[in-house]
Write a protein that holds these residues in place. Structure first.
Motif, short mmCIF file in Angstrom:
data_model
loop_
_atom_site.label_atom_id
_atom_site.label_comp_id
_atom_site.label_asym_id
_atom_site.label_seq_id
_atom_site.Cartn_x
_atom_site.Cartn_y
_atom_site.Cartn_z
N GLN A 38 -7.31 42.48 52.28
CA GLN A 38 -8.24 42.41 51.13
C GLN A 38 -9.61 42.89 51.54
OE1 GLN A 38 -6.50 42.30 48.48
NE2 GLN A 38 -6.97 40.32 47.71
N ILE A 39 -10.08 42.51 52.68
CA ILE A 39 -11.10 43.12 53.02
C ILE A 39 -11.41 44.36 53.47
CG2 ILE A 39 -12.86 42.75 55.13
CD1 ILE A 39 -12.22 39.54 55.33
N SER A 40 -10.34 44.88 54.25
CA SER A 40 -10.19 46.33 54.47
C SER A 40 -10.27 47.16 53.16
CB SER A 40 -9.05 46.82 55.28
OG SER A 40 -8.01 46.36 54.57
N SER A 221 -3.88 46.73 60.38
CA SER A 221 -4.19 48.20 60.61
C SER A 221 -2.76 48.99 60.71
CB SER A 221 -4.61 48.62 62.15
OG SER A 221 -5.08 49.72 62.38
N ILE A 222 -1.65 48.52 61.48
CA ILE A 222 -0.61 49.44 61.48
C ILE A 222 0.03 49.24 59.86
CG2 ILE A 222 1.93 49.11 62.08
CD1 ILE A 222 0.21 49.95 64.45
N ILE A 223 -0.13 48.06 59.18
CA ILE A 223 0.53 48.10 57.93
C ILE A 223 -0.27 49.25 56.95
CG2 ILE A 223 0.67 46.69 55.74
CD1 ILE A 223 0.92 44.37 57.55
N VAL A 224 -1.37 49.34 57.03
CA VAL A 224 -2.34 50.29 56.21
C VAL A 224 -1.84 51.74 56.48
CG1 VAL A 224 -4.44 51.34 56.02
CG2 VAL A 224 -4.31 48.77 55.66
N THR A 225 -1.91 51.75 57.81
CA THR A 225 -1.51 53.36 58.45
C THR A 225 -0.28 53.64 57.79
OG1 THR A 225 -2.69 53.04 60.47
CG2 THR A 225 -0.89 54.70 60.44
N GLY A 226 0.90 52.61 58.18
CA GLY A 226 2.23 52.99 57.65
C GLY A 226 2.37 53.07 56.14
N ALA A 227 1.79 52.35 55.54
CA ALA A 227 1.85 52.39 53.77
C ALA A 227 1.29 53.69 53.40
CB ALA A 227 1.24 51.00 53.12
N THR A 228 0.16 53.96 53.86
CA THR A 228 -0.64 55.18 53.64
C THR A 228 0.12 56.56 53.88
OG1 THR A 228 -2.84 54.29 53.73
CG2 THR A 228 -2.58 56.73 53.71
N PHE A 229 0.84 56.52 55.09
CA PHE A 229 1.56 57.61 55.55
C PHE A 229 2.87 58.00 54.80
CE2 PHE A 229 4.35 59.72 58.76
CZ PHE A 229 3.97 60.76 59.00
N ALA A 230 3.54 56.71 54.30
CA ALA A 230 4.70 56.69 53.70
C ALA A 230 4.58 57.40 52.40
CB ALA A 230 5.46 55.34 53.43
N GLU A 231 3.44 57.07 51.57
CA GLU A 231 3.02 57.92 50.36
C GLU A 231 2.74 59.48 50.51
OE1 GLU A 231 0.14 55.43 48.60
OE2 GLU A 231 1.57 53.59 48.41
N VAL A 243 -0.12 59.93 64.24
CA VAL A 243 -0.12 59.36 65.65
C VAL A 243 -1.41 59.01 66.20
CG1 VAL A 243 0.68 60.41 67.86
CG2 VAL A 243 1.81 61.23 65.81
N SER A 244 -2.40 60.03 65.89
CA SER A 244 -3.79 59.42 66.11
C SER A 244 -3.95 57.89 65.96
CB SER A 244 -4.97 60.18 65.67
OG SER A 244 -6.04 59.94 66.20
N ALA A 245 -3.55 57.48 64.70
CA ALA A 245 -4.26 56.15 64.19
C ALA A 245 -3.36 55.15 65.02
CB ALA A 245 -3.78 56.05 62.59
N PHE A 246 -2.00 55.66 65.26
CA PHE A 246 -1.12 54.56 66.17
C PHE A 246 -1.46 54.47 67.56
CE2 PHE A 246 2.55 53.87 69.01
CZ PHE A 246 2.88 52.56 68.50
N VAL A 247 -1.76 55.66 68.08
CA VAL A 247 -2.39 55.51 69.47
C VAL A 247 -3.71 54.64 69.36
CG1 VAL A 247 -2.96 57.15 71.37
CG2 VAL A 247 -1.07 57.70 69.97
N GLY A 248 -4.65 55.08 68.56
CA GLY A 248 -5.85 54.15 68.71
C GLY A 248 -5.78 52.72 68.43
N THR A 296 -11.99 50.20 61.56
CA THR A 296 -11.13 51.42 62.11
C THR A 296 -9.82 51.59 61.17
OG1 THR A 296 -11.62 51.02 64.43
CG2 THR A 296 -9.64 52.28 64.20
N ALA A 297 -9.26 50.48 60.87
CA ALA A 297 -8.17 50.59 59.86
C ALA A 297 -8.82 51.27 58.44
CB ALA A 297 -7.76 49.36 59.51
N VAL A 298 -9.89 51.48 57.89
CA VAL A 298 -10.38 51.77 56.88
C VAL A 298 -10.44 53.35 57.22
CG1 VAL A 298 -12.58 52.49 55.35
CG2 VAL A 298 -11.40 50.06 55.96
N ALA A 299 -11.18 53.79 58.50
CA ALA A 299 -10.88 55.20 59.16
C ALA A 299 -9.63 55.83 59.15
CB ALA A 299 -11.95 55.21 60.24
#
Length: 392
Positions: A38-40, A221-231, A243-248, A296-299
């Motif tokens: 919710q915060i992010s 952070s992983i959830i945000v990255t995965g959910a965004t990428f899936a769409e 890949v950059s987000a995951f490695v970061g 970073t998750a927001v970025a």
């Protein structure tokens, strides 16, 4: 604090034995996965100076209610039914708190304030009642903490009734009261301040609890990255950003857990003043670490959605500010028990500040790749330098 007839709800402390984190505590933590999300999302939707200030205040409140609960369950035993029921009640309160975050400065401010005040005051009153007169120092400590939190609750609830800037000011006063209270050792008139020696804690448990919150933030952070990428439509740019987000995120995990988390746990476990170290390293210095992961998750979400073109201000601030906050937090956290500043972290901080000056000329994808590369270098550098058992 041995568990006996005069303190049956307290954790038994066995010499040279680490008190494990209970399943009830882990269940309580589930709510804060939602709170961090919710915060992010709130920051992503309100990336303005005022919005950033509001989100910062909400983050400080969420962190404080969680870390205070960790202190309480370090003293009390969640395997005991009354303490377990307390945790379940706090879980419900945390759910109300979390669902109020998106509109905390609108029409759900009073709900947020009531949930927060009830959680903070309620659990400390419980601690006060659960501490028998045969433990006068611990009981007096509970009274001091309750006094400070009751005072801040007045401002929280008053802010819930107020509107606009008045709410911001009142909640700011409440946060100052709460964050100042441990620093002045919960001083109250007539009875004075507590001694750090009164804060008897099981250091390994506290370290494990805070490490668990880091996992929560990284998982979000992983959830945000995965959910965004899936769409998204999977293009080369989007895949590279993913890949950059995951490695970061992996680099952040490595920087915190590979050497720091275990070393911190060992140091606090053998410290002659674990309460003092817990107050500094785990209560205060973990805040920028968690905040850095959230920013970073927001970025990562911004870069995934718009990897091309020039980086706008919010992308620059989040892409460089997130890792910067994280490294500042980790360098100070590790300094608190190692006694020296990690050169790898310091260089990473300087380079990130330098990148921010010309980041606008980079595409969001290249900015993400560059900041991720810096975090990887920091992680590898620290691992190699500490393997040789010499300070960097």
């Amino acid at each position: 604090m041995a568990a006996d007839a005069h303190g049956a709800l307290f954790r038994p402390i066995v010499p040279h034995q680490h008190s494990r984190v209970t399943y009830a505590e882990l269940f309580f933590d589930l709510v804060f996965v939602f709170a961090v999300t919710q915060i992010s999302h709130n920051l992503l939707g309100h990336f303005t100076p005022l919005g950033a200030l509001q989100v910062t205040m909400l983050f400080l409140a969420v962190w404080w209610v969680w870390v205070y609960t960790s202190w309480i369950t370090n003293w009390l035993n969640p395997e005991k039914t009354p303490v377990r029921l307390l945790l379940f009640a706090l879980t419900l309160g945390g759910l109300v708190l979390s669902t109020s975050i998106p509109k905390a400065f609108d029409d759900r401010g009073l709900w947020f304030a009531l949930a927060y005040a009830a959680m903070q005051v309620g659990k400390t009153v419980f601690l006060w009642v659960a501490t028998p007169p045969s433990r006068p120092l611990a009981r007096m400590n509970a009274i001091r903490i309750t006094s400070w939190l009751a005072l801040s609750a007045v401002f929280w609830i008053a802010g819930g009734f107020a509107k606009g800037e008045t709410r911001l000011v009142l909640w700011g006063i409440a946060l100052v009261i709460e964050y100042l209270s441990p620093a002045v050792r919960f001083w109250i008139p007539r009875y004075g301040a507590s001694s750090v020696a009164d804060w008897v804690i099981e250091g390994g448990h506290m370290a494990e609890r805070c490490a668990g919150f880091i996992i929560i933030a990284l998982g979000e952070s992983i959830i945000v990255t995965g959910a965004t990428f899936a769409e998204l439509t999977w293009t080369i740019e989007n895949v590279a950003a993913f890949v950059s987000a995951f490695v970061g995120t992996l680099a952040m995990w490595w920087i915190y857990f590979n050497k720091g988390a275990e070393a911190g746990s060992e140091e606090i476990s053998k410290s002659s003043e674990p309460g003092r170290l817990a107050r500094l390293a785990y209560t205060y210095l973990h805040m920028p670490i968690v905040a850095g992961i959230i920013v970073t998750a927001v970025a990562d979400e911004l870069v995934l959605k718009h990897p091309g073109g020039h980086s706008d201000l919010r992308t620059v601030l989040s892409a460089t500010g997130g890792p910067l906050l994280f490294l500042i937090g980790t360098i100070l956290f590790k300094h608190s028990f190692r006694g020296f500043l990690q050169l790898s972290h310091g260089v990473g901080i300087i380079v990130l500040c330098g990148i921010a000056w010309f980041a606008h000329d980079l595409s969001p994808l290249w900015l993400s790749l560059l900041t991720t590369a810096i975090m990887v270098v920091v992680a590898v550098w620290e691992s190699i330098s500490l393997r040789s058992d010499t300070p960097e």
